[in-house]
Design an enzyme around this catalytic site. Sequence first.
Site, mmCIF file in Angstrom:
data_model
loop_
_atom_site.group_PDB
_atom_site.id
_atom_site.type_symbol
_atom_site.label_atom_id
_atom_site.label_comp_id
_atom_site.label_asym_id
_atom_site.label_seq_id
_atom_site.Cartn_x
_atom_site.Cartn_y
_atom_site.Cartn_z
ATOM 1 N N LYS A 137 0.835 -1.191 0.000
ATOM 2 C CA LYS A 137 0.000 0.000 0.000
ATOM 3 C C LYS A 137 0.879 1.254 0.000
ATOM 4 O O LYS A 137 1.986 1.180 0.518
ATOM 5 C CB LYS A 137 -0.977 0.022 1.177
ATOM 6 C CG LYS A 137 -0.406 -0.218 2.578
ATOM 7 C CD LYS A 137 0.563 0.680 3.240
ATOM 8 C CE LYS A 137 0.511 2.126 3.334
ATOM 9 N NZ LYS A 137 1.696 2.720 4.046
ATOM 10 N N TYR A 223 -4.796 4.099 5.628
ATOM 11 C CA TYR A 223 -5.349 3.375 6.788
ATOM 12 C C TYR A 223 -6.601 4.078 7.307
ATOM 13 O O TYR A 223 -7.580 3.426 7.677
ATOM 14 C CB TYR A 223 -4.320 3.277 7.922
ATOM 15 C CG TYR A 223 -3.226 2.283 7.642
ATOM 16 C CD1 TYR A 223 -3.497 0.923 7.634
ATOM 17 C CD2 TYR A 223 -1.933 2.698 7.389
ATOM 18 C CE1 TYR A 223 -2.497 0.009 7.367
ATOM 19 C CE2 TYR A 223 -0.926 1.790 7.126
ATOM 20 C CZ TYR A 223 -1.221 0.447 7.110
ATOM 21 O OH TYR A 223 -0.233 -0.463 6.845
HETATM 22 P P1 NAD Z 1 12.237 1.507 2.774
HETATM 23 O O1 NAD Z 1 12.717 2.874 2.386
HETATM 24 O O2 NAD Z 1 12.668 0.976 4.086
HETATM 25 O O3 NAD Z 1 12.672 0.451 1.662
HETATM 26 C C1 NAD Z 1 12.542 0.712 0.292
HETATM 27 C C2 NAD Z 1 13.312 -0.306 -0.496
HETATM 28 O O4 NAD Z 1 13.241 0.043 -1.870
HETATM 29 C C3 NAD Z 1 14.806 -0.331 -0.124
HETATM 30 O O5 NAD Z 1 15.269 -1.669 -0.139
HETATM 31 C C4 NAD Z 1 15.464 0.439 -1.253
HETATM 32 O O6 NAD Z 1 16.794 0.046 -1.513
HETATM 33 C C5 NAD Z 1 14.563 0.082 -2.431
HETATM 34 N N1 NAD Z 1 14.598 1.077 -3.503
HETATM 35 C C6 NAD Z 1 14.700 0.782 -4.804
HETATM 36 N N2 NAD Z 1 14.718 1.900 -5.546
HETATM 37 C C7 NAD Z 1 14.631 2.931 -4.679
HETATM 38 C C8 NAD Z 1 14.618 4.348 -4.846
HETATM 39 N N3 NAD Z 1 14.658 4.913 -6.059
HETATM 40 N N4 NAD Z 1 14.523 5.100 -3.758
HETATM 41 C C9 NAD Z 1 14.437 4.551 -2.515
HETATM 42 N N5 NAD Z 1 14.438 3.212 -2.298
HETATM 43 C C10 NAD Z 1 14.553 2.407 -3.382
HETATM 44 O O7 NAD Z 1 10.650 1.526 2.648
HETATM 45 P P2 NAD Z 1 9.630 0.532 3.332
HETATM 46 O O8 NAD Z 1 9.196 1.116 4.620
HETATM 47 O O9 NAD Z 1 10.165 -0.839 3.325
HETATM 48 O O10 NAD Z 1 8.380 0.693 2.335
HETATM 49 C C11 NAD Z 1 8.307 -0.023 1.114
HETATM 50 C C12 NAD Z 1 6.822 -0.147 0.690
HETATM 51 O O11 NAD Z 1 6.130 -0.835 1.705
HETATM 52 C C13 NAD Z 1 6.096 1.194 0.527
HETATM 53 O O12 NAD Z 1 5.168 1.110 -0.510
HETATM 54 C C14 NAD Z 1 5.371 1.371 1.849
HETATM 55 O O13 NAD Z 1 4.198 2.177 1.746
HETATM 56 C C15 NAD Z 1 5.036 -0.070 2.186
HETATM 57 N N6 NAD Z 1 4.889 -0.290 3.630
HETATM 58 C C16 NAD Z 1 3.757 -0.890 4.073
HETATM 59 C C17 NAD Z 1 3.580 -1.110 5.416
HETATM 60 C C18 NAD Z 1 2.333 -1.805 5.889
HETATM 61 O O14 NAD Z 1 2.060 -1.772 7.099
HETATM 62 N N7 NAD Z 1 1.573 -2.468 5.016
HETATM 63 C C19 NAD Z 1 4.568 -0.715 6.335
HETATM 64 C C20 NAD Z 1 5.717 -0.126 5.849
HETATM 65 C C21 NAD Z 1 5.881 0.082 4.485
#
Ligand code: NAD
Length: 377
Positions: A137, A223
């Site tokens: 999401k 949410y």
């Molecule tokens: P994060 O920043 O911790 O991780 C992002 C990942 O994408 C990293 O591994 C990074 O290396 C990679 N990546 C690839 N290309 C990138 C770029 N151009 N810029 C930045 N990162 C890049 O983020 P996250 O918290 O893991 O979130 C990832 C996804 O998961 C998002 O869509 C977020 O909304 C979703 N999310 C959902 C929940 C939930 O409760 N369902 C919780 C957290 C995150």
Amino acid sequence: MKKVTRRSFANTLGKGMAATALISPLYSSLAYSTTTTKKLGVALVGLGSYSTYQLAPSLQDTDYCYLSAIVTGTKEKEQLWKEKYNLAKDCIYNYGNFDTIIDNPKVDIVYVVLPNSMHADFCIRAAKAGKHVICEKPMAMNVAECDAIIKACEDNNVKLSVGYRMQSDPYTKEVKKYVMEKTFGDVNFVSSDAAYISQGNPNQWRLNKALSGGGALMNMGVYSIQTSIYGTGENPISVTAQEFSTRPGYFKDTDETITAQFEFPNGAVGHMMTSHNINGNRLKVHGDKGWFELDPAHSYGPISGRTSAGTEIKFPLKMQMALQMDDFAKHIQLGTTNMAPGEMGKRDMIIVEAIYKSIAEGGNKQLLDLGTMGIVS
Ligand code: NAD
């Protein structure tokens, strides 16, 4: 001639079972009561914080899934994850060779956990590789991208789900039950907050509109939209929204705080707040015979709830993401309900777009014509 892969064979089999369901409910219930579920292999795409600290650990606690592959752009993570999760050498991908995942029978589901701007591209490529898809999401940057993801999954006969972990949480099921059974009467007001104070790097992707599509609304706001809907059991028929900014130097590119008000078909009204600069994590639902509340309402757990009857809402703690992935694996194999289908993600994006439009028009009411789109009971 269309190549018959293990995946397309399984899909055809699944369709055959669905067709049988139309012919004979008895046969169908027998067919679906099978317990021949196997553990499906999940490939995590993007090994950021959500994959590292939530999804991969949850995959150790699932009954119908396991972590079978990773897709990462960071070379150092390859060996680390391979060793930690005992992954096979041919199950480590990068963003460049991702499409060769089509040839990997150990991958049944591709779970896209990348910045929002990358969701559509990787979900569509996963569908084209014949893999079932979980898309984090918010589903995409806009409604058009949601449509493209849904179409790619339909065209390739694969299942699609959005990473709405709360939809598999027992507290959410209890909320839906209260609303459906009118335990506290007819719902006439719902209030939902999903917000936290962001203090990290101002250049992080969540604060960069080109990568996130928007600020708090695209992050926690979905949410609030979700809880407003399952708190009333209906989709809103209108929304009016406002934006507030107190730290423009930090939130240069994305929304900081948004409030919105909903009208629902049954006459209920709703209020939501989402922010990257305020803490909030609550759902409160008032009916004409009482109320119930979850606070916290959207955390990884434990969720905590109470009612006007003086009762506590309490369920044993289980990782929501494990429940979510198991629900999807059962949906794929047994035809059980898809708790967070693509149309739910698209519906939420229609509401997000209406909220941004209301703000752009100075708070004008936006009418919504969603019917029962994306409502899962
Ligand atoms: P994060 O920043 O911790 O991780 C992002 C990942 O994408 C990293 O591994 C990074 O290396 C990679 N990546 C690839 N290309 C990138 C770029 N151009 N810029 C930045 N990162 C890049 O983020 P996250 O918290 O893991 O979130 C990832 C996804 O998961 C998002 O869509 C977020 O909304 C979703 N999310 C959902 C929940 C939930 O409760 N369902 C919780 C957290 C995150």
